[in-house]
Motif scaffolding. Structure first.
Motif, PDB file in Angstrom:
ATOM      1  N   SER A 172       0.915  -1.001  -0.066  1.00  0.00           N
ATOM      2  CA  SER A 172      -0.019   0.039   0.105  1.00  0.00           C
ATOM      3  C   SER A 172       0.932   1.384  -0.033  1.00  0.00           C
ATOM      4  O   SER A 172       0.424   2.244  -0.850  1.00  0.00           O
ATOM      5  CB  SER A 172      -1.024  -0.090   1.284  1.00  0.00           C
ATOM      6  OG  SER A 172      -0.367  -0.193   2.385  1.00  0.00           O
ATOM      7  N   ARG A 173       2.052   1.163   0.662  1.00  0.00           N
ATOM      8  CA  ARG A 173       3.332   2.205   0.506  1.00  0.00           C
ATOM      9  C   ARG A 173       3.396   2.601  -0.694  1.00  0.00           C
ATOM     10  O   ARG A 173       3.433   3.862  -1.239  1.00  0.00           O
ATOM     11  CB  ARG A 173       4.039   1.919   1.553  1.00  0.00           C
ATOM     12  CG  ARG A 173       5.347   3.465   1.732  1.00  0.00           C
ATOM     13  CD  ARG A 173       6.734   2.927   2.329  1.00  0.00           C
ATOM     14  NE  ARG A 173       6.092   2.541   3.739  1.00  0.00           N
ATOM     15  CZ  ARG A 173       5.978   3.287   4.538  1.00  0.00           C
ATOM     16  NH1 ARG A 173       6.557   4.532   4.471  1.00  0.00           N
ATOM     17  NH2 ARG A 173       6.057   3.065   5.894  1.00  0.00           N
ATOM     18  N   ASN A 174       3.727   1.687  -1.472  1.00  0.00           N
ATOM     19  CA  ASN A 174       4.302   1.739  -2.972  1.00  0.00           C
ATOM     20  C   ASN A 174       2.983   2.340  -3.804  1.00  0.00           C
ATOM     21  O   ASN A 174       2.970   3.295  -4.629  1.00  0.00           O
ATOM     22  CB  ASN A 174       4.837   0.522  -3.428  1.00  0.00           C
ATOM     23  CG  ASN A 174       5.355   0.919  -4.935  1.00  0.00           C
ATOM     24  OD1 ASN A 174       5.977   1.708  -5.082  1.00  0.00           O
ATOM     25  ND2 ASN A 174       4.951  -0.283  -5.670  1.00  0.00           N
ATOM     26  N   LEU A 175       1.764   1.873  -3.390  1.00  0.00           N
ATOM     27  CA  LEU A 175       0.612   2.267  -4.285  1.00  0.00           C
ATOM     28  C   LEU A 175       0.396   3.920  -4.003  1.00  0.00           C
ATOM     29  O   LEU A 175      -0.119   4.573  -5.020  1.00  0.00           O
ATOM     30  CB  LEU A 175      -0.720   1.537  -4.085  1.00  0.00           C
ATOM     31  CG  LEU A 175      -0.553   0.175  -4.505  1.00  0.00           C
ATOM     32  CD1 LEU A 175      -1.669  -0.677  -3.936  1.00  0.00           C
ATOM     33  CD2 LEU A 175      -0.675  -0.207  -5.862  1.00  0.00           C
ATOM     34  N   MET A 176       0.637   4.265  -2.626  1.00  0.00           N
ATOM     35  CA  MET A 176       0.556   5.608  -2.365  1.00  0.00           C
ATOM     36  C   MET A 176       1.407   6.452  -3.039  1.00  0.00           C
ATOM     37  O   MET A 176       1.093   7.531  -3.664  1.00  0.00           O
ATOM     38  CB  MET A 176       0.642   5.744  -0.863  1.00  0.00           C
ATOM     39  CG  MET A 176       0.506   7.166  -0.339  1.00  0.00           C
ATOM     40  SD  MET A 176       0.691   7.378   1.426  1.00  0.00           S
ATOM     41  CE  MET A 176       2.481   7.238   1.558  1.00  0.00           C
ATOM     42  N   LYS A 233      -2.009   9.542  -4.316  1.00  0.00           N
ATOM     43  CA  LYS A 233      -3.108   9.686  -3.385  1.00  0.00           C
ATOM     44  C   LYS A 233      -2.922   9.185  -2.018  1.00  0.00           C
ATOM     45  O   LYS A 233      -1.778   8.715  -1.480  1.00  0.00           O
ATOM     46  CB  LYS A 233      -4.182   8.587  -3.623  1.00  0.00           C
ATOM     47  CG  LYS A 233      -4.585   8.529  -5.158  1.00  0.00           C
ATOM     48  CD  LYS A 233      -5.577   9.745  -5.444  1.00  0.00           C
ATOM     49  CE  LYS A 233      -5.909   9.561  -7.085  1.00  0.00           C
ATOM     50  NZ  LYS A 233      -6.586  10.686  -7.281  1.00  0.00           N
ATOM     51  N   GLU A 234      -3.669   9.856  -0.930  1.00  0.00           N
ATOM     52  CA  GLU A 234      -3.482   9.800   0.371  1.00  0.00           C
ATOM     53  C   GLU A 234      -3.774   8.299   0.869  1.00  0.00           C
ATOM     54  O   GLU A 234      -4.612   7.722   0.247  1.00  0.00           O
ATOM     55  CB  GLU A 234      -4.461  10.519   1.076  1.00  0.00           C
ATOM     56  CG  GLU A 234      -4.238  11.971   0.852  1.00  0.00           C
ATOM     57  CD  GLU A 234      -5.268  12.787   1.604  1.00  0.00           C
ATOM     58  OE1 GLU A 234      -6.048  12.658   2.437  1.00  0.00           O
ATOM     59  OE2 GLU A 234      -5.178  14.278   1.683  1.00  0.00           O
ATOM     60  N   ARG A 235      -3.081   7.850   2.004  1.00  0.00           N
ATOM     61  CA  ARG A 235      -3.315   6.474   2.535  1.00  0.00           C
ATOM     62  C   ARG A 235      -4.681   5.991   2.816  1.00  0.00           C
ATOM     63  O   ARG A 235      -4.806   5.044   2.262  1.00  0.00           O
ATOM     64  CB  ARG A 235      -2.332   6.305   3.618  1.00  0.00           C
ATOM     65  CG  ARG A 235      -2.068   4.833   4.114  1.00  0.00           C
ATOM     66  CD  ARG A 235      -1.124   4.360   3.092  1.00  0.00           C
ATOM     67  NE  ARG A 235      -0.729   3.023   3.426  1.00  0.00           N
ATOM     68  CZ  ARG A 235       0.544   2.861   4.279  1.00  0.00           C
ATOM     69  NH1 ARG A 235       1.249   3.694   4.352  1.00  0.00           N
ATOM     70  NH2 ARG A 235       0.780   1.780   4.310  1.00  0.00           N
ATOM     71  N   GLY A 236      -5.225   6.909   3.282  1.00  0.00           N
ATOM     72  CA  GLY A 236      -6.908   6.425   3.398  1.00  0.00           C
ATOM     73  C   GLY A 236      -7.523   6.105   2.290  1.00  0.00           C
ATOM     74  O   GLY A 236      -8.336   5.155   2.043  1.00  0.00           O
ATOM     75  N   SER A 284      -9.679   1.667  -1.390  1.00  0.00           N
ATOM     76  CA  SER A 284      -9.574   1.035  -2.610  1.00  0.00           C
ATOM     77  C   SER A 284      -9.203  -0.418  -2.474  1.00  0.00           C
ATOM     78  O   SER A 284      -9.812  -1.342  -2.931  1.00  0.00           O
ATOM     79  CB  SER A 284      -8.756   1.896  -3.663  1.00  0.00           C
ATOM     80  OG  SER A 284      -9.310   2.981  -4.139  1.00  0.00           O
ATOM     81  N   ILE A 285      -8.274  -0.527  -1.745  1.00  0.00           N
ATOM     82  CA  ILE A 285      -7.749  -1.975  -1.555  1.00  0.00           C
ATOM     83  C   ILE A 285      -8.549  -2.937  -0.962  1.00  0.00           C
ATOM     84  O   ILE A 285      -9.090  -4.131  -1.292  1.00  0.00           O
ATOM     85  CB  ILE A 285      -6.562  -2.140  -0.678  1.00  0.00           C
ATOM     86  CG1 ILE A 285      -5.301  -1.487  -1.593  1.00  0.00           C
ATOM     87  CG2 ILE A 285      -6.128  -3.617  -0.149  1.00  0.00           C
ATOM     88  CD1 ILE A 285      -4.106  -1.309  -0.767  1.00  0.00           C
ATOM     89  N   PHE A 286      -9.586  -2.358   0.240  1.00  0.00           N
ATOM     90  CA  PHE A 286     -10.380  -2.836   0.908  1.00  0.00           C
ATOM     91  C   PHE A 286     -11.653  -3.404  -0.036  1.00  0.00           C
ATOM     92  O   PHE A 286     -12.129  -4.720  -0.237  1.00  0.00           O
ATOM     93  CB  PHE A 286     -11.093  -2.145   1.941  1.00  0.00           C
ATOM     94  CG  PHE A 286     -12.139  -3.062   2.724  1.00  0.00           C
ATOM     95  CD1 PHE A 286     -11.816  -3.915   3.683  1.00  0.00           C
ATOM     96  CD2 PHE A 286     -13.460  -2.568   2.408  1.00  0.00           C
ATOM     97  CE1 PHE A 286     -12.889  -4.577   4.143  1.00  0.00           C
ATOM     98  CE2 PHE A 286     -14.557  -3.214   3.042  1.00  0.00           C
ATOM     99  CZ  PHE A 286     -14.285  -4.263   4.072  1.00  0.00           C
ATOM    100  N   ASP A 287     -11.731  -2.564  -1.021  1.00  0.00           N
ATOM    101  CA  ASP A 287     -13.208  -2.894  -1.949  1.00  0.00           C
ATOM    102  C   ASP A 287     -12.639  -3.810  -2.948  1.00  0.00           C
ATOM    103  O   ASP A 287     -13.453  -4.740  -3.231  1.00  0.00           O
ATOM    104  CB  ASP A 287     -13.507  -1.362  -2.581  1.00  0.00           C
ATOM    105  CG  ASP A 287     -14.184  -0.525  -1.811  1.00  0.00           C
ATOM    106  OD1 ASP A 287     -14.411  -0.823  -0.620  1.00  0.00           O
ATOM    107  OD2 ASP A 287     -14.250   0.860  -2.332  1.00  0.00           O
ATOM    108  N   LEU A 288     -11.401  -3.684  -3.383  1.00  0.00           N
ATOM    109  CA  LEU A 288     -10.956  -4.572  -4.438  1.00  0.00           C
ATOM    110  C   LEU A 288     -10.901  -6.076  -3.966  1.00  0.00           C
ATOM    111  O   LEU A 288     -10.955  -7.091  -4.385  1.00  0.00           O
ATOM    112  CB  LEU A 288      -9.742  -4.258  -4.994  1.00  0.00           C
ATOM    113  CG  LEU A 288      -9.930  -3.166  -5.776  1.00  0.00           C
ATOM    114  CD1 LEU A 288      -8.423  -2.444  -6.280  1.00  0.00           C
ATOM    115  CD2 LEU A 288     -10.681  -3.221  -7.140  1.00  0.00           C
ATOM    116  N   VAL A 289     -10.469  -6.179  -2.510  1.00  0.00           N
ATOM    117  CA  VAL A 289     -10.347  -7.570  -2.013  1.00  0.00           C
ATOM    118  C   VAL A 289     -11.605  -7.945  -1.772  1.00  0.00           C
ATOM    119  O   VAL A 289     -11.986  -9.290  -1.792  1.00  0.00           O
ATOM    120  CB  VAL A 289      -9.598  -7.245  -0.811  1.00  0.00           C
ATOM    121  CG1 VAL A 289      -9.784  -8.572   0.228  1.00  0.00           C
ATOM    122  CG2 VAL A 289      -8.092  -7.190  -0.904  1.00  0.00           C
TER     123      VAL A 289
END
Length: 92
Positions: free
Chosen positions: A41-45, A50-53, A58-63
């Motif tokens: 998630s750090r790399n995605l940020m 985009k902000e970490r939140g 987005s990660i939660f939704d995709l999982v």
């Protein structure tokens, strides 16, 4: 219904949902994971700026949608802490 969430927060969430911002961010995060898997998630940020939140949502939704999964837990190259690495969900 009374909640502990400020009315302005509820209003702001409604606005970004209507504008499609959440869906656009989800698509961006999916494409970044697809191109950079496995990734944190750090790399995605860093990649999305985009902000970490927003990344976390987005990660939660995709999982939850079964599109991505945690492919491993390993040391983060930046922080040295154990973190989750995400990738596309593999078909069975």
């Amino acid at each position: 219904m009374k909640t502990n969430v400020a009315d302005t927060s509820i209003q702001a969430y409604g606005e970004i949902t209507r504008e499609g911002q959440i869906a656009n961010e989800r698509e961006l995060i999916f494409s970044l994971i697809e191109a950079n898997q496995p990734t944190t998630s750090r790399n995605l940020m860093y990649l999305s700026r985009k902000e970490r939140g927003n990344i976390t949502r987005s990660i939660f939704d995709l999982v939850s949608a079964g599109k991505i999964e945690v492919v491993k837990k390993d040391k983060c190259p930046t922080s040295g802490r154990t973190v989750r690495f995400y990738g596309l969900k593999q078909a069975c």
